[in-house]
Every structure is written in C-alpha cells, then in structure tokens.
Design a protein around this motif. Sequence first.
Motif, short mmCIF file in Angstrom:
data_model
loop_
_atom_site.label_atom_id
_atom_site.label_comp_id
_atom_site.label_asym_id
_atom_site.label_seq_id
_atom_site.Cartn_x
_atom_site.Cartn_y
_atom_site.Cartn_z
N PRO A 35 0.81 -1.20 -0.08
CA PRO A 35 -0.06 -0.06 0.12
C PRO A 35 0.89 1.37 0.09
CG PRO A 35 -0.86 -1.55 1.87
CD PRO A 35 0.71 -2.15 1.11
N ASP A 36 0.45 2.28 -0.64
CA ASP A 36 1.15 3.49 -0.86
C ASP A 36 1.42 4.13 0.34
OD1 ASP A 36 1.41 3.55 -3.56
OD2 ASP A 36 -0.66 4.61 -3.76
N ARG A 37 0.53 4.03 1.52
CA ARG A 37 0.56 4.59 2.90
C ARG A 37 1.68 3.92 3.65
NH1 ARG A 37 1.11 8.16 6.25
NH2 ARG A 37 0.55 7.80 8.21
N LEU A 38 1.96 2.61 3.45
CA LEU A 38 3.09 1.79 4.03
C LEU A 38 4.26 2.36 3.33
CD1 LEU A 38 4.37 -0.07 6.10
CD2 LEU A 38 3.57 -1.91 4.30
N LEU A 39 4.39 2.42 2.14
CA LEU A 39 5.61 3.03 1.32
C LEU A 39 6.06 4.21 1.73
CD1 LEU A 39 4.81 1.66 -2.17
CD2 LEU A 39 6.62 0.88 -0.84
N SER A 40 5.19 5.03 2.00
CA SER A 40 5.31 6.49 2.52
C SER A 40 5.87 6.66 4.02
CB SER A 40 4.17 7.11 2.58
OG SER A 40 4.27 8.71 3.09
N LEU A 41 5.54 5.62 4.93
CA LEU A 41 5.87 5.36 6.19
C LEU A 41 7.24 4.94 6.19
CD1 LEU A 41 2.88 4.11 8.02
CD2 LEU A 41 3.83 6.28 8.17
#
Length: 68
Positions: A48-54
């Motif tokens: 998920p994009d959110r996990l990649l961002s984190l």
Amino acid sequence: MGANVDPSTTLDRRGGEEGLPGVDKKIQERLGRQLKALYDDVVKQPIPDRLLSLIAQLEKQKNGPEEE
C-alpha cells in the motif's frame, strides 16, 4: 488452578524429538501446502502507498535530513 499436565499428551514443537509425540510428517506437509497457498496471494499483493510512505519517512529519519 494449576492443573498437572502429562508431558506425554502434549505436542512437541520440535516435531517429535526426545520421544514426545509430534505432528505426523504427512500432516505437516499438508499444512505447509495449505499455508503456502493461503499466503502466496498475500505476498503477490502490492505494498500500500501509505506503508511505502511510512517506510520512506523512517529511512529519511535514519539517514538524517538530505541537503537540498
């Protein structure tokens, strides 16, 4: 409440070493195939994009701020 447990009736986590009963080899193989089939789909899903961002934020903190 401390019930006495007969060690001969418990499963050995090491697959039957030291004379304790373990899970049958065929059952282990079947469970392994079923778990692999279950998790193969999960592994193939995109991150998920959110996990990649984190992750990117954590790496940036670990490496220190970049000079621009």
